[in-house]
Design a protein around this motif. Structure first.
Motif, PDB file in Angstrom:
ATOM      1  N   ALA A  23       0.830  -1.209   0.000  1.00 43.32           N
ATOM      2  CA  ALA A  23       0.000   0.000   0.000  1.00 43.32           C
ATOM      3  C   ALA A  23       0.864   1.259   0.000  1.00 43.32           C
ATOM      4  O   ALA A  23       0.605   2.209  -0.747  1.00 43.32           O
ATOM      5  CB  ALA A  23      -0.931  -0.010   1.212  1.00 43.32           C
ATOM      6  N   TRP A  24       1.893   1.253   0.836  1.00 41.06           N
ATOM      7  CA  TRP A  24       2.779   2.424   0.891  1.00 41.06           C
ATOM      8  C   TRP A  24       3.599   2.577  -0.393  1.00 41.06           C
ATOM      9  O   TRP A  24       3.861   3.692  -0.828  1.00 41.06           O
ATOM     10  CB  TRP A  24       3.704   2.325   2.105  1.00 41.06           C
ATOM     11  CG  TRP A  24       3.032   2.723   3.383  1.00 41.06           C
ATOM     12  CD1 TRP A  24       2.563   1.899   4.358  1.00 41.06           C
ATOM     13  CD2 TRP A  24       2.731   4.051   3.800  1.00 41.06           C
ATOM     14  NE1 TRP A  24       1.976   2.615   5.370  1.00 41.06           N
ATOM     15  CE2 TRP A  24       2.070   3.954   5.053  1.00 41.06           C
ATOM     16  CE3 TRP A  24       2.942   5.312   3.262  1.00 41.06           C
ATOM     17  CZ2 TRP A  24       1.639   5.066   5.761  1.00 41.06           C
ATOM     18  CZ3 TRP A  24       2.507   6.419   3.960  1.00 41.06           C
ATOM     19  CH2 TRP A  24       1.859   6.298   5.187  1.00 41.06           C
ATOM     20  N   VAL A  25       3.987   1.460  -0.984  1.00 43.67           N
ATOM     21  CA  VAL A  25       4.724   1.538  -2.259  1.00 43.67           C
ATOM     22  C   VAL A  25       3.848   2.134  -3.350  1.00 43.67           C
ATOM     23  O   VAL A  25       4.286   2.996  -4.137  1.00 43.67           O
ATOM     24  CB  VAL A  25       5.224   0.137  -2.672  1.00 43.67           C
ATOM     25  CG1 VAL A  25       5.699   0.141  -4.131  1.00 43.67           C
ATOM     26  CG2 VAL A  25       6.362  -0.303  -1.767  1.00 43.67           C
ATOM     27  N   SER A  26       2.578   1.682  -3.407  1.00 44.50           N
ATOM     28  CA  SER A  26       1.671   2.211  -4.428  1.00 44.50           C
ATOM     29  C   SER A  26       1.420   3.695  -4.206  1.00 44.50           C
ATOM     30  O   SER A  26       1.386   4.482  -5.161  1.00 44.50           O
ATOM     31  CB  SER A  26       0.353   1.437  -4.420  1.00 44.50           C
ATOM     32  OG  SER A  26      -0.326   1.617  -3.189  1.00 44.50           O
ATOM     33  N   VAL A  32       5.327  10.187  -6.582  1.00 45.24           N
ATOM     34  CA  VAL A  32       6.351  10.456  -7.606  1.00 45.24           C
ATOM     35  C   VAL A  32       5.697  10.860  -8.921  1.00 45.24           C
ATOM     36  O   VAL A  32       6.124  11.817  -9.585  1.00 45.24           O
ATOM     37  CB  VAL A  32       7.250   9.216  -7.801  1.00 45.24           C
ATOM     38  CG1 VAL A  32       8.193   9.416  -8.988  1.00 45.24           C
ATOM     39  CG2 VAL A  32       8.058   8.937  -6.535  1.00 45.24           C
ATOM     40  N   GLY A  33       4.651  10.136  -9.325  1.00 43.31           N
ATOM     41  CA  GLY A  33       3.981  10.459 -10.588  1.00 43.31           C
ATOM     42  C   GLY A  33       3.344  11.824 -10.574  1.00 43.31           C
ATOM     43  O   GLY A  33       3.485  12.597 -11.530  1.00 43.31           O
ATOM     44  N   VAL A 286       1.482   2.672 -13.837  1.00 44.91           N
ATOM     45  CA  VAL A 286       2.300   1.665 -13.154  1.00 44.91           C
ATOM     46  C   VAL A 286       1.940   1.612 -11.672  1.00 44.91           C
ATOM     47  O   VAL A 286       1.825   0.538 -11.074  1.00 44.91           O
ATOM     48  CB  VAL A 286       3.796   1.974 -13.339  1.00 44.91           C
ATOM     49  CG1 VAL A 286       4.643   1.057 -12.480  1.00 44.91           C
ATOM     50  CG2 VAL A 286       4.192   1.816 -14.801  1.00 44.91           C
ATOM     51  N   ALA A 287       1.755   2.794 -11.074  1.00 42.04           N
ATOM     52  CA  ALA A 287       1.341   2.833  -9.670  1.00 42.04           C
ATOM     53  C   ALA A 287      -0.009   2.154  -9.476  1.00 42.04           C
ATOM     54  O   ALA A 287      -0.271   1.563  -8.418  1.00 42.04           O
ATOM     55  CB  ALA A 287       1.277   4.286  -9.195  1.00 42.04           C
ATOM     56  N   ALA A 288      -0.858   2.209 -10.482  1.00 39.18           N
ATOM     57  CA  ALA A 288      -2.176   1.593 -10.381  1.00 39.18           C
ATOM     58  C   ALA A 288      -2.077   0.072 -10.252  1.00 39.18           C
ATOM     59  O   ALA A 288      -2.878  -0.557  -9.552  1.00 39.18           O
ATOM     60  CB  ALA A 288      -3.022   1.967 -11.596  1.00 39.18           C
ATOM     61  N   PHE A 289      -1.072  -0.520 -10.913  1.00 41.73           N
ATOM     62  CA  PHE A 289      -0.897  -1.968 -10.780  1.00 41.73           C
ATOM     63  C   PHE A 289      -0.556  -2.341  -9.338  1.00 41.73           C
ATOM     64  O   PHE A 289      -1.034  -3.340  -8.813  1.00 41.73           O
ATOM     65  CB  PHE A 289       0.203  -2.454 -11.733  1.00 41.73           C
ATOM     66  CG  PHE A 289      -0.228  -2.521 -13.164  1.00 41.73           C
ATOM     67  CD1 PHE A 289      -1.053  -3.543 -13.611  1.00 41.73           C
ATOM     68  CD2 PHE A 289       0.182  -1.559 -14.072  1.00 41.73           C
ATOM     69  CE1 PHE A 289      -1.454  -3.619 -14.939  1.00 41.73           C
ATOM     70  CE2 PHE A 289      -0.225  -1.614 -15.400  1.00 41.73           C
ATOM     71  CZ  PHE A 289      -1.046  -2.641 -15.826  1.00 41.73           C
ATOM     72  N   ALA A 331      -5.072   6.971  -3.516  1.00 45.76           N
ATOM     73  CA  ALA A 331      -4.662   7.813  -4.647  1.00 45.76           C
ATOM     74  C   ALA A 331      -4.641   9.289  -4.260  1.00 45.76           C
ATOM     75  O   ALA A 331      -3.711  10.020  -4.619  1.00 45.76           O
ATOM     76  CB  ALA A 331      -5.605   7.577  -5.820  1.00 45.76           C
ATOM     77  N   LEU A 332      -5.680   9.742  -3.538  1.00 43.75           N
ATOM     78  CA  LEU A 332      -5.731  11.156  -3.160  1.00 43.75           C
ATOM     79  C   LEU A 332      -4.610  11.525  -2.200  1.00 43.75           C
ATOM     80  O   LEU A 332      -4.010  12.603  -2.317  1.00 43.75           O
ATOM     81  CB  LEU A 332      -7.083  11.475  -2.529  1.00 43.75           C
ATOM     82  CG  LEU A 332      -8.273  11.563  -3.491  1.00 43.75           C
ATOM     83  CD1 LEU A 332      -9.553  11.866  -2.729  1.00 43.75           C
ATOM     84  CD2 LEU A 332      -8.032  12.640  -4.548  1.00 43.75           C
TER      85      LEU A 332
END
Length: 407
Positions: A23-26, A32-33, A286-289, A331-332
């Motif tokens: 979760a924290w990685v995503s 970053v994005g 990529v973050a969505a994956f 996401a937010l």
């Protein structure tokens, strides 16, 4: 209610640490994005403003030019009518043609632009002088302001009246002398009074001098000009002023705003910005994956909670909205964090010029940045859409869980 469940699930301790880590990685990937998108869009905004300001220095608010050919006819009455159009600040008449400059055996083609005494009121060229003064002389004793590229190429100290340049301009209606092209050109000396530096397109191609001199050299009549350049008192009224001028002059004249004079430039800048936006949005995809993986594992973790909620009367739509809210929350949080980080970097860059431009040949030595509210809205909207798409499959899987309180 949905976000309350999502927030509790986000904060709650998981049985497997991998769920927290993913979760924290995503969320970090979204940070970053989002930061990358805002930073790059802000740099594009900065360069766009810089380029527009450079072109604004040379191009007028509105330009009247011939639809065909090089010259148009404007009578004294028409000129007065142009000056009387509501919203017009000043009207400058110009005579321009391509010629050749010569200095000590060095030859260089250039656009010789003759202007009247209203020219500085319709453009900002006077503010870009690097040397000398903006003096164009008169028809018999003209003086010229050279672009910095022309002055450097010809080896001229434009602010010093040492030796005149030789200027060659084609006479209108002259016969084609293929054996001796110079026979179809007028040649006169031209003293220099200053040098401007705006942008390479202008610095290496333009010489500004007296309009009467250019008209005499080319052979234009009293009411013949290459065009008329106008300033507008209120930038918001440019289109209205343009329409009034079109109605006044009728057909046979091309009337263009500053945007229309440089439409290809503005289109290219806009296209480049959208292309880089699409490319950098791939980081968010990529973050969505990662988010799909995090939410899928969360659904597996919270199976008992799902069964209890359903037993208490929660329908499938409620369960789906809870896990969709979890994805949107991740996401937010990442998006707001990325935008805040980018805003801090942009503010520091604007104040301290932390990241320099390499080469030293540009007008500024650092990357210009400009924060625009619409970019924030665009990035947050993009993150929201990607989060919804990424969360839909895990949320749907959670909603389809059958009630099984006993195992």
């Amino acid at each position: 209610m949905n976000f309350l469940f999502a927030w509790r699930y986000f904060r709650a301790k998981k049985s497997t640490n991998a769920i927290n880590i993913i979760a924290w990685v995503s969320m970090s990937a979204i940070v970053v994005g989002a930061a990358s998108l805002i930073l790059v869009l802000s740099v594009f905004n900065g360069f766009e403003d810089l380029v527009k300001s450079l072109y604004t220095s040379f191009y007028p608010d509105i330009k009247v030019s011939p639809i065909a050919g090089k010259t148009l006819t404007l009578t004294a009455d028409q000129i007065q009518q142009l000056k009387g159009v509501g919203g017009v600040g000043a009207v400058s008449l110009v005579a321009e043609d391509k010629g050749i400059l010569e200095n000590n055996g060095s030859w260089l083609p250039a656009y010789i632009k003759g202007v009247d005494d209203q020219f500085l009121k319709v453009t900002g060229v006077g503010k870009t002088l690097e040397r000398g003064t903006f003096v164009t002389g008169n028809g018999d004793h003209p003086q010229a302001i050279l672009g910095s590229g022309i002055a450097n190429t010809l080896g001229v100290e434009a602010e010093k009246e040492l030796l005149p340049l030789g200027v060659y301009l084609f006479r209108r209606g002259s016969t084609d002398y293929s054996a001796d092209p110079m026979a179809s050109m007028n040649h006169e000396p031209l003293m220099t009074s200053g040098m401007f530096r705006i942008q390479q397109d202008f610095d290496e191609h333009y010489v500004i001098t007296n309009i009467d001199f250019v008209k005499r050299m080319v052979g234009l009549g009293p009411n013949e000009y290459s065009g008329a350049e106008l300033s507008v008192t209120d930038p918001k009224q440019v289109l209205a002023v343009k329409e009034a001028i079109v109605r006044l002059l009728g057909k046979g004249y091309k009337v263009q705003t500053r945007y229309e004079q440089n439409q290809s430039l503005y289109n290219v800048m806009g296209t480049e910005k959208w292309v880089i936006y699409i490319v950098l949005s791939l980081i968010l995809i990529v973050a969505a994956f990662n988010m799909v993986g995090a939410l899928t594992m969360l659904v597996w973790e919270k199976q008992k909670d799902i069964h209890v909620l359903k037993a208490l009367g929660a329908n499938d739509a409620r369960i789906q909205r809870i896990f969709l809210s979890e994805g949107i929350l991740l996401a937010l949080m990442g998006g707001i964090g990325g935008i805040a980080l980018a805003a801090i970097v942009c503010l520091l860059q604007s104040k301290y010029h932390l990241i320099p431009l390499q080469g030293g040949s540009f007008l500024i030595d650092y990357y210009p940045v400009k924060l625009v509210a619409t970019d924030f809205a665009l990035v947050l909207s993009t993150i929201g859409v990607i989060a919804l798409l990424a969360s839909w499959l895990p949320a749907r899987k959670a909603a389809n869980q059958p009630i099984a309180l006993k195992t």
